[in-house]
Design a protein around this motif. Structure first.
Motif, PDB file in Angstrom:
ATOM      1  N   ARG A   1       0.824  -1.209   0.000  1.00  0.00           N
ATOM      2  CA  ARG A   1       0.000   0.000   0.000  1.00  0.00           C
ATOM      3  C   ARG A   1       0.857   1.257   0.000  1.00  0.00           C
ATOM      4  NH1 ARG A   1      -3.544  -0.700   5.149  1.00  0.00           N
ATOM      5  NH2 ARG A   1      -1.643  -1.756   5.823  1.00  0.00           N
ATOM      6  N   PHE A   2       2.065   1.155   0.526  1.00  0.00           N
ATOM      7  CA  PHE A   2       2.854   2.369   0.703  1.00  0.00           C
ATOM      8  C   PHE A   2       4.022   2.447  -0.275  1.00  0.00           C
ATOM      9  CE2 PHE A   2       1.340   1.085   5.031  1.00  0.00           C
ATOM     10  CZ  PHE A   2       0.262   1.971   5.048  1.00  0.00           C
ATOM     11  N   ASN A   3       3.857   1.784  -1.424  1.00  0.00           N
ATOM     12  CA  ASN A   3       4.963   1.729  -2.378  1.00  0.00           C
ATOM     13  C   ASN A   3       5.505   3.098  -2.746  1.00  0.00           C
ATOM     14  OD1 ASN A   3       5.324  -0.939  -2.577  1.00  0.00           O
ATOM     15  ND2 ASN A   3       3.952  -1.234  -4.332  1.00  0.00           N
ATOM     16  N   ASP A   4       4.594   4.033  -2.886  1.00  0.00           N
ATOM     17  CA  ASP A   4       5.017   5.326  -3.408  1.00  0.00           C
ATOM     18  C   ASP A   4       5.342   6.329  -2.312  1.00  0.00           C
ATOM     19  OD1 ASP A   4       4.601   4.317  -5.888  1.00  0.00           O
ATOM     20  OD2 ASP A   4       2.480   4.916  -5.907  1.00  0.00           O
ATOM     21  N   LEU A   5       5.129   5.919  -1.102  1.00  0.00           N
ATOM     22  CA  LEU A   5       5.335   6.857  -0.006  1.00  0.00           C
ATOM     23  C   LEU A   5       6.825   7.112   0.202  1.00  0.00           C
ATOM     24  CD1 LEU A   5       3.609   8.393   1.982  1.00  0.00           C
ATOM     25  CD2 LEU A   5       3.810   6.470   3.558  1.00  0.00           C
ATOM     26  N   LYS A   6       7.177   8.378   0.259  1.00  0.00           N
ATOM     27  CA  LYS A   6       8.583   8.713   0.469  1.00  0.00           C
ATOM     28  C   LYS A   6       8.855   8.883   1.972  1.00  0.00           C
ATOM     29  CE  LYS A   6      10.303   9.304  -3.800  1.00  0.00           C
ATOM     30  NZ  LYS A   6       9.188   9.199  -4.711  1.00  0.00           N
ATOM     31  N   ILE A   7      10.053   8.529   2.345  1.00  0.00           N
ATOM     32  CA  ILE A   7      10.416   8.640   3.763  1.00  0.00           C
ATOM     33  C   ILE A   7      11.673   9.490   3.894  1.00  0.00           C
ATOM     34  CG2 ILE A   7      11.084   7.383   5.849  1.00  0.00           C
ATOM     35  CD1 ILE A   7       9.642   4.933   4.594  1.00  0.00           C
ATOM     36  N   ILE A   8      11.597  10.492   4.732  1.00  0.00           N
ATOM     37  CA  ILE A   8      12.794  11.267   5.060  1.00  0.00           C
ATOM     38  C   ILE A   8      13.137  10.960   6.511  1.00  0.00           C
ATOM     39  CG2 ILE A   8      13.776  13.577   5.327  1.00  0.00           C
ATOM     40  CD1 ILE A   8      11.765  14.565   3.261  1.00  0.00           C
ATOM     41  N   ALA A   9      14.373  10.609   6.733  1.00  0.00           N
ATOM     42  CA  ALA A   9      14.790  10.352   8.101  1.00  0.00           C
ATOM     43  C   ALA A   9      15.494  11.581   8.635  1.00  0.00           C
ATOM     44  CB  ALA A   9      15.715   9.155   8.166  1.00  0.00           C
ATOM     45  N   VAL A  10      15.223  11.897   9.878  1.00  0.00           N
ATOM     46  CA  VAL A  10      15.952  12.999  10.503  1.00  0.00           C
ATOM     47  C   VAL A  10      16.689  12.455  11.713  1.00  0.00           C
ATOM     48  CG1 VAL A  10      14.554  14.943   9.750  1.00  0.00           C
ATOM     49  CG2 VAL A  10      13.844  13.626  11.743  1.00  0.00           C
ATOM     50  N   THR A  11      17.857  12.950  11.899  1.00  0.00           N
ATOM     51  CA  THR A  11      18.627  12.492  13.046  1.00  0.00           C
ATOM     52  C   THR A  11      19.490  13.645  13.517  1.00  0.00           C
ATOM     53  OG1 THR A  11      20.221  10.865  13.788  1.00  0.00           O
ATOM     54  CG2 THR A  11      20.407  11.574  11.520  1.00  0.00           C
ATOM     55  N   SER A  12      19.941  13.557  14.747  1.00  0.00           N
ATOM     56  CA  SER A  12      20.757  14.671  15.230  1.00  0.00           C
ATOM     57  C   SER A  12      22.169  14.574  14.667  1.00  0.00           C
ATOM     58  CB  SER A  12      20.769  14.725  16.755  1.00  0.00           C
ATOM     59  OG  SER A  12      20.513  13.480  17.307  1.00  0.00           O
ATOM     60  N   LEU A  13      22.619  13.384  14.417  1.00  0.00           N
ATOM     61  CA  LEU A  13      23.935  13.212  13.808  1.00  0.00           C
ATOM     62  C   LEU A  13      23.803  12.133  12.747  1.00  0.00           C
ATOM     63  CD1 LEU A  13      26.294  13.056  16.889  1.00  0.00           C
ATOM     64  CD2 LEU A  13      26.377  14.774  15.095  1.00  0.00           C
ATOM     65  N   ALA A  14      24.136  12.438  11.536  1.00  0.00           N
ATOM     66  CA  ALA A  14      24.015  11.429  10.498  1.00  0.00           C
ATOM     67  C   ALA A  14      25.381  10.904  10.137  1.00  0.00           C
ATOM     68  CB  ALA A  14      23.330  12.020   9.268  1.00  0.00           C
ATOM     69  N   SER A  15      25.697   9.716  10.586  1.00  0.00           N
ATOM     70  CA  SER A  15      26.966   9.125  10.191  1.00  0.00           C
ATOM     71  C   SER A  15      26.773   8.387   8.878  1.00  0.00           C
ATOM     72  CB  SER A  15      27.449   8.158  11.268  1.00  0.00           C
ATOM     73  OG  SER A  15      26.631   7.019  11.281  1.00  0.00           O
ATOM     74  N   ASP A  16      27.885   8.132   8.215  1.00  0.00           N
ATOM     75  CA  ASP A  16      27.798   7.454   6.922  1.00  0.00           C
ATOM     76  C   ASP A  16      27.144   6.091   7.064  1.00  0.00           C
ATOM     77  OD1 ASP A  16      28.979   9.612   5.892  1.00  0.00           O
ATOM     78  OD2 ASP A  16      30.989   8.728   5.687  1.00  0.00           O
TER      79      ASP A  16
ATOM     80  N   VAL B   1      17.110   0.160   4.128  1.00  0.00           N
ATOM     81  CA  VAL B   1      15.748  -0.189   4.517  1.00  0.00           C
ATOM     82  C   VAL B   1      14.729   0.684   3.800  1.00  0.00           C
ATOM     83  CG1 VAL B   1      16.373  -1.110   6.772  1.00  0.00           C
ATOM     84  CG2 VAL B   1      15.818   1.313   6.571  1.00  0.00           C
ATOM     85  N   GLY B   2      15.191   1.480   2.863  1.00  0.00           N
ATOM     86  CA  GLY B   2      14.241   2.193   2.022  1.00  0.00           C
ATOM     87  C   GLY B   2      13.978   3.634   2.412  1.00  0.00           C
ATOM     88  N   ILE B   3      14.910   4.222   3.109  1.00  0.00           N
ATOM     89  CA  ILE B   3      14.747   5.637   3.422  1.00  0.00           C
ATOM     90  C   ILE B   3      15.206   6.458   2.213  1.00  0.00           C
ATOM     91  CG2 ILE B   3      15.693   7.508   4.849  1.00  0.00           C
ATOM     92  CD1 ILE B   3      15.657   5.516   7.199  1.00  0.00           C
ATOM     93  N   ASN B   4      14.387   7.425   1.835  1.00  0.00           N
ATOM     94  CA  ASN B   4      14.704   8.161   0.619  1.00  0.00           C
ATOM     95  C   ASN B   4      15.733   9.255   0.850  1.00  0.00           C
ATOM     96  OD1 ASN B   4      11.689   7.283   0.566  1.00  0.00           O
ATOM     97  ND2 ASN B   4      12.396   7.332  -1.556  1.00  0.00           N
ATOM     98  N   ASP B   5      15.679   9.853   2.021  1.00  0.00           N
ATOM     99  CA  ASP B   5      16.630  10.938   2.247  1.00  0.00           C
ATOM    100  C   ASP B   5      16.945  11.030   3.732  1.00  0.00           C
ATOM    101  OD1 ASP B   5      18.317  12.971   1.715  1.00  0.00           O
ATOM    102  OD2 ASP B   5      16.767  14.509   1.526  1.00  0.00           O
ATOM    103  N   TYR B   6      18.109  11.549   3.991  1.00  0.00           N
ATOM    104  CA  TYR B   6      18.563  11.702   5.361  1.00  0.00           C
ATOM    105  C   TYR B   6      18.770  13.170   5.633  1.00  0.00           C
ATOM    106  CZ  TYR B   6      19.780   8.007   8.582  1.00  0.00           C
ATOM    107  OH  TYR B   6      19.744   7.061   9.556  1.00  0.00           O
ATOM    108  N   GLN B   7      18.207  13.693   6.682  1.00  0.00           N
ATOM    109  CA  GLN B   7      18.420  15.098   7.006  1.00  0.00           C
ATOM    110  C   GLN B   7      18.772  15.261   8.478  1.00  0.00           C
ATOM    111  OE1 GLN B   7      18.669  17.645   5.061  1.00  0.00           O
ATOM    112  NE2 GLN B   7      18.188  16.437   3.214  1.00  0.00           N
TER     113      GLN B   7
END
Lengths: 1093, 150
Positions: free
Chosen positions: A1046-1061, A1070-1076
């Protein structure tokens, strides 16, 4: 009929301790032999051979047949080796090592050794012997030759090969017939001495004690116990009686066929009549000391040794003319007693002390006696001067004596280091690796108890290095390392401590991997994970059930171990440090005290009771002023914690844990003992909290005042906290008073008290009183503070506690409002900090502004909206620049400005006000957390029109209920699911995102978000999620979403306080589209614009 | 019973008389400062320093379940040894050493006031007094704690 009844306990003990000594160096020698290969070092082979030979000789006499057989088979192999009939190779050495291991095992359990099965070893050894013999000779291994006396008696049968080997080098075969009573005991000798003497002269092939002969004598006193030895020797028959201390007729020459030679000894010996014990000038130097040494021993035997014959058997023997073969009745009774004792503890608890040391001890003891005499005399004469002198003398002698006695406990660490070459060798074979072990500092001495406790942890560490550290040659060569790995084991003194280092040049530890695993197992929180240094992460491996070995090997690993190592080292009062570099190797450093008997300790007291806390456990002392207790101590549930430099230290009140009553304990008063009884029962649940107990002590003080008792208690006293570390965690022990640090001598407690977990022992203080030594780990256990790292547990408690939901680690900008009003804002939203002068500030139509970069910057002050101090003229002003509602604004503040990164636990109630999100304790000060958005919104609501509009709309939608929300919600508004556990970030993010077209639906964790999704599968345009969250984290949420069509087209943006590589990589997988990065507003909005549908 | 004479060190605890074979008594000391051991079994008063050795002090009155008397200056500690470990027994008053004939010893009467009969190895009785002879090994043994038995 047990043969062992022949053996008096002393002889057995002597044999065991000597054998173990022989065996001690065997491994090293065998490894040397292995290294040498075909290039045989005869010296070394001989040494090993002699060891095996001595074992065999003694065992034969002691009727330890299994030991004898095994030793004999080993001896055969070694004999062929030194004759260069066998070339040592790893396989042969393996067999020998294993055989010697078994031998050691047998000797340690000598009483049951005869029942042991050694076939496996015998077959292997015999196999070796046979394989290396010429085919013609092979039969000789199994071919037994009877050794026959002239009277036709067959004494024993010996394999042909033994005879053949023995006769090599033109040796002569003798059959010796010792009589244990006449030739041994009556000469004041021990059987072991005889055997040793014989071994000096030749090689023992076979031995036998003729018990049958003894057993048949029914009533007649037993007058002889024949002890046969078949030996080969280079000594001439003519001198044999002298050397062997046997009458000529007891020395029989044996021919190759095993038969006594007719023309043997007696015939050829002209000195036949010479008294056997007369010391003849010895042709070789060896026997002469043996001969002379028998002389001084004579006085030791009260029995006249000249008297021989059946009538002069020792009297006890005649008393026991029983069938039991107890010929050597002299020592039978005590032997039995001793045997019973030694059975209990097979390892002798004796200690070797150098004669020099012993002599210096004797001298000192003499000095002591002398000084005592002087003192007594001086006292009786009332001679003050002499008393003083003797006192000084005794002082001196005592210290020296103490030192010397401590020295007797010191042992070289070599005793445990020596076993590692073997360990490493075995492992490298098993693992197909090449490993060189370099051992240095064997001579470093440590207390006996420490040495004993060090064996296991060191073995584990060495095995770890060999197993997990050093790579296989293939990998090593690929990594451009030398083919053979290197493990260095080093002991050295440093600063009054002994350091042991284990260094390998292997693969190293992957700090990240360890930390990830710890995270996975829930041992650390994600925030800790992020904040930890490399070294801290590495130290995690010391936590229970963490191991980096990806596969379990039988060599080491199994996932346990390092925690055991750590607890072992802890017990020894040592510390362990790990340093490692990926691909380069690992160094493990253990710091140990020289002795455990004297330990530096901190003296503390509770009420009238004094306690010693071992200094190794004390990490720091904290005193909190009475006035600050309420601020500095936080209560979480029923436990108390103290924030200390960003860590939460759980507190334990020593008085509550131990159930110490605050009244004076007077052992002389029966009444107070009654008191004590009820008090202990009352305090069984140590839930008394600091505040309560303070009140309690206040009450008690009044009570005491009333009763007129003198109590040394300060009601308004500061809180003294000893921060102790017990293994992997820290806690604060609350005590009444802190005293000196002193060196104490640890004394064990009696059997009634040993089991008490709270104490490690007792000690006697300078004033003669006894103080108890606290066991900080035990106390933690008593206080139910266990399992998790204490601070971690406190953290968890804090999180579940009320009003402390925010826990993400935040970077904060600290500043002051009033001089005593510390404030903070999230650093991420700060654009700049500028210094300004009071006179630069202008007020235009009610709005303060300053000229700034060619425009004017609107200024706000916290006092505009909330009840805080106004900034005064005296303060040094700064302007903190933010971007709010797409405008730059300035917040007026004052110095000092600082930044800090903490896990802010925000109290959202106590100091909540407009523009103030709440408060937190930062750097031990209550700090206001500023909500700049709210502040500006309050002052300039018109800037937030769009926001307000939407808020109204939202309210409207909610009024219509959730079911109809889809219908009533204006279709142009796009819904964004915002999953974030931190209130702080959630509200901030929501403020960024919400506008005319976009609306955030907040969810506190992954699970809540997922459930919401189930109910509203078609409404979303985008998901913004945090990663680290309780219940369900962002990764898991994404996984679920991506597994749902059902959620094939749903985009996911992950936010974190520190984004390591690594995080980003994992997120992508796991299918996260973007990291911020949280609070990086521009980028986040851009990303939202890009991904929203 | 043995036919030898026995020397008993007699002492008083509450209102009862007890005796201890003098061979078992190492020494008798005045009550020094005692360090309490919290969380120890009830009958353990604490520990003392006896010339460098840590000695556990047992309150015989509690151990034998006798009423504890008001403190007197006569209190003493009898040092005994069991399995190489010294113990101190706190008693109310030390009496004489009495010589008795082993034959005069009898088994503890059933109505003996001490509920824990096993602590008594026998009684000695003459015209005016009844002395219970203590079994030291039982008293210092760990097997029981009075509270466990209840």
């Amino acid at each position: 009929m047990s043969m062992s009844s022949f053996i008096d306990d002393e002889t057995l003990q002597e044999y065991i301790s000597e054998s173990l000594e022989h065996l001690a160096d065997i491994e090293q020698d065998l490894l040397t032999i292995e290294e040498g290969g075909a290039d045989i070092d005869e010296e070394v082979v001989n040494r090993v051979f002699r060891a095996a030979h001595s074992l065999k000789g003694g065992a034969g006499f002691l009727a330890l047949d299994t030991i004898k057989e095994l030793a004999h088979k080993i001896e055969n192999v070694l004999d062929m080796m030194r004759n260069r009939e066998i070339t040592p190779n790893p396989e042969i050495i393996n067999i020998l090592l294993n055989s010697f291991d078994k031998l050691r095992d047998l000797i340690n359990n000598s009483s049951t050794s005869n029942e042991e099965d050694i076939d496996e070893f015998v077959v292997a050894l015999v196999g070796l012997t046979t394989a290396h013999l010429a085919p013609a000779e092979q039969a000789s291994v199994s071919n037994m030759i009877p050794i026959t006396k002239n009277d036709g008696n067959v004494i024993f049968e010996v394999p042909e090969i033994d005879l053949a080997q023995a006769k090599k080098g033109s040796q002569t075969l003798y059959l010796l017939e010792y009589d244990l009573i006449h030739d041994v005991y009556q000469h004041g000798k021990t059987p072991m001495e005889i055997i040793k003497n014989v071994m000096d002269l030749g090689t023992i092939i076979e031995t036998l004690i003729d018990i049958d002969k003894v057993g048949t004598l029914d009533d007649a006193p037993i007058n002889s116990i024949p002890f046969y030895m078949l030996i080969s020797s280079i000594i001439e028959p003519i001198v044999a009686p002298d050397f062997l201390e046997l009458p000529t007729e007891k020395i029989l020459l044996i021919g190759n066929d095993g038969k006594q030679l007719e023309e043997g000894g007696p015939a050829e010996t002209p000195t036949q009549d010479a008294p056997p014990l007369e010391p003849t000038p010895a042709p070789s130097p060896t026997p002469s000391p043996t001969m002379t040494s028998s002389e001084p021993e004579q006085p030791l035997t009260p029995k006249p040794k000249e008297t021989t014959g059946p009538e002069t058997v020792p009297p006890p023997t005649t008393e026991k003319p029983t069938k039991t073969p107890a010929p050597k009745a002299k020592k039978v009774a005590p032997a039995k007693e001793k045997a019973a004792k030694t059975e209990k503890s097979d390892t002798p608890t004796s200690l070797r002390v150098s004669v020099n040391l012993l002599e210096s001890l004797m001298t000192l003891a003499g000095e002591m006696v002398l000084s005592r005499n002087q003192l007594l005399q001086a006292i009786s004469q009332q001679d003050q001067h002499s008393i003083k002198l003797s006192g000084q003398r005794i002082d001196l002698v005592t210290s020296e004596l103490q030192e010397a006695i401590m020295m007797t406990r010191m042992q070289p660490i070599g005793s445990i280091f020596n076993k590692f070459p073997r360990v490493v060798r075995d492992m490298s074979q098993k693992l197909d690796k090449e490993i060189n072990l370099i051992v240095t500092g064997k001579d470093v001495e440590l207390d006996k108890t420490i040495i004993e406790g060090l064996g296991d942890p060191l073995t584990h560490l060495i095995r770890n290095s060999a197993d997990h550290g050093i790579e296989t040659p293939k990998i090593r060569i690929a990594a451009a390392k030398p083919r053979a790995g290197k493990i260095e084991l080093k002991a050295y003194h440093e600063a009054g401590q002994v350091n042991i280092e284990i260094t390998d040049d292997g693969n190293g530890l992957d700090a990240e991997k360890i930390a990830d695993k710890a995270l996975e197992k829930g041992m650390i929180s994600s925030d800790q994970h992020k904040a930890m240094s490399r070294k801290e992460k590495m130290a995690l491996i010391l936590l229970p059930s963490l191991s980096t070995a990806e596969k379990v090997t039988d060599v080491s690993g199994r996932g346990v171990g390092m925690d055991v190592v750590k607890s072992n080292i802890d017990q020894l009062g040592g510390q362990i440090e790990i340093d490692s570099e990926m691909g380069r190797g690992t160094t493990i450093k253990i710091k140990l005290p020289l002795t455990l008997a004297i330990i530096p300790s901190l003296l503390v007291s509770v009420g009238e009771e004094r306690f010693a806390v071992p200094q190794v456990n004390v990490s720091e002392l904290v005193r909190i002023g009475a006035a600050q207790i309420k601020e500095r101590i936080e209560r979480v549930g029923d436990s108390e914690v103290m924030p200390l430099r960003g860590e939460l230290i759980p507190l334990i009140r020593l008085a509550s844990v131990l159930g110490i009553q605050s009244s004076v304990v007077d052992p002389k008063s029966g009444e107070e003992r009654e008191d004590r009884r009820s008090a202990i029962a009352d305090r069984r649940s140590p839930t008394t909290t600091i505040d309560e107990s303070l009140e309690q002590t206040l009450d008690e003080e009044f009570a005491n005042k009333r009763s007129g008792q003198d109590r040394r208690y300060k009601a308004s006293s500061d809180l003294n906290i000893v921060v102790v570390s017990a293994g992997s965690f820290k806690y604060g022990l609350v005590v009444d008073d802190l005293h000196d640090s002193i060196e104490i001598v640890v004394k064990p407690m009696g059997r009634h008290l040993k089991h008490l977990a709270s104490y490690a022992g007792a000690t006697i203080m300078g004033d003669g009183r006894v103080a108890l030594i606290l066991d900080v780990a035990g106390i933690a256990k008593l206080a139910d503070l266990i399992s998790m790292a204490g601070s971690q547990r406190a953290q968890d408690l804090a999180e579940t506690g009320e009003g402390s939901r925010n826990k993400d680690r935040q970077s904060l900008l600290l500043f002051r409002n009033g001089p005593e009003e510390p404030c903070a804002v999230p650093l991420e939203i700060v654009e700049r900090v500028e210094q300004v002068q009071h006179e630069d500030i202008e007020t235009k139509s009610g709005q303060k502004v300053i000229k700034y970069r060619g425009g004017s910057l609107p200024l706000f002050a916290l006092s505009d909206v909330s009840e805080v101090a106004k900034l005064s003229q005296e303060q040094e002003l700064v302007v903190i620049v933010f971007t709010v509602a797409e405008r730059e604004i300035g917040l007026l503040a004052s110095q000092p400005v600082d930044t800090v990164e903490i896990k802010a636990v925000i109290d959202r109630d106590t100091l909540r006000d407009t523009g103030i999100m709440g408060s937190s304790i930062i750097k031990e000060q209550t700090t206001l957390i500023i909500d700049i958005y709210e502040l500006v919104e309050t002052r300039k609501p018109e800037w937030f029109k769009r926001l307000q509009k939407r808020k109204e709309r939202e309210k409207e939608a909610q009024r219509h209920g959730s079911d109809s929300s889809t219908a009533t919600a204006p279709p142009e508004i796009k819904k964004i699911l915002l999953v974030e556990d931190s209130d702080f970030f959630r509200s901030q993010l929501k403020k960024y995102i919400d506008d005319d077209e976009r609306q955030c639906i907040p969810a506190e964790d992954g699970l809540i978000a997922w459930n919401w999704l189930q109910e509203h599968p078609d409404e979303l345009s985008l998901i913004i999620t945090d990663i680290e969250m309780p219940n369900m984290d962002g990764f898991e949420l994404c996984r679920r979403i991506r597994n749902d069509d059902r959620f094939n087209d749903l985009k996911i943006i992950a936010v974190t306080s520190l984004a390591s590589d690594e995080h980003i990589a994992k997120g992508k997988s796991v299918g996260i589209n973007d990291y911020q990065i949280k609070l990086d507003k521009d980028k986040l909005l851009t990303s939202i614009d890009k991904h929203i549908q | 019973m043995a036919d030898t004479t026995l020397q008993l060190c007699s002492f008083q605890l509450a209102d009862a008389l007890f005796g201890l074979d003098t061979m078992l008594v190492q020494e008798i000391i005045k009550v020094p400062e005692i360090t309490k051991v919290y969380q120890a079994p009830e009958e353990i008063i604490g520990i003392i320093n006896l010339r460098g050795k840590i000695v556990t002090i047992i309150d015989l009155a509690i151990k034998l379940d006798l009423p504890t008397e008001i403190e007197t200056n006569n209190r003493r500690i009898i040092i005994v040894e069991s399995h190489n470990e010294p113990f101190g027994l706190m008693v109310d008053t030390i009496h004489d050493v009495i010589h008795i004939d082993g034959d005069e010893l009898g088994p503890a009467p059933a109505n003996v006031r001490i509920s824990q009969g096993r602590f008594i190895s026998g009684v000695f009785r003459d015209e005016e007094q009844l002395i219970a002879i203590l079994n030291i090994e039982e008293i210092v043994s760990l097997a029981e704690s009075k509270t466990d038995q209840v």
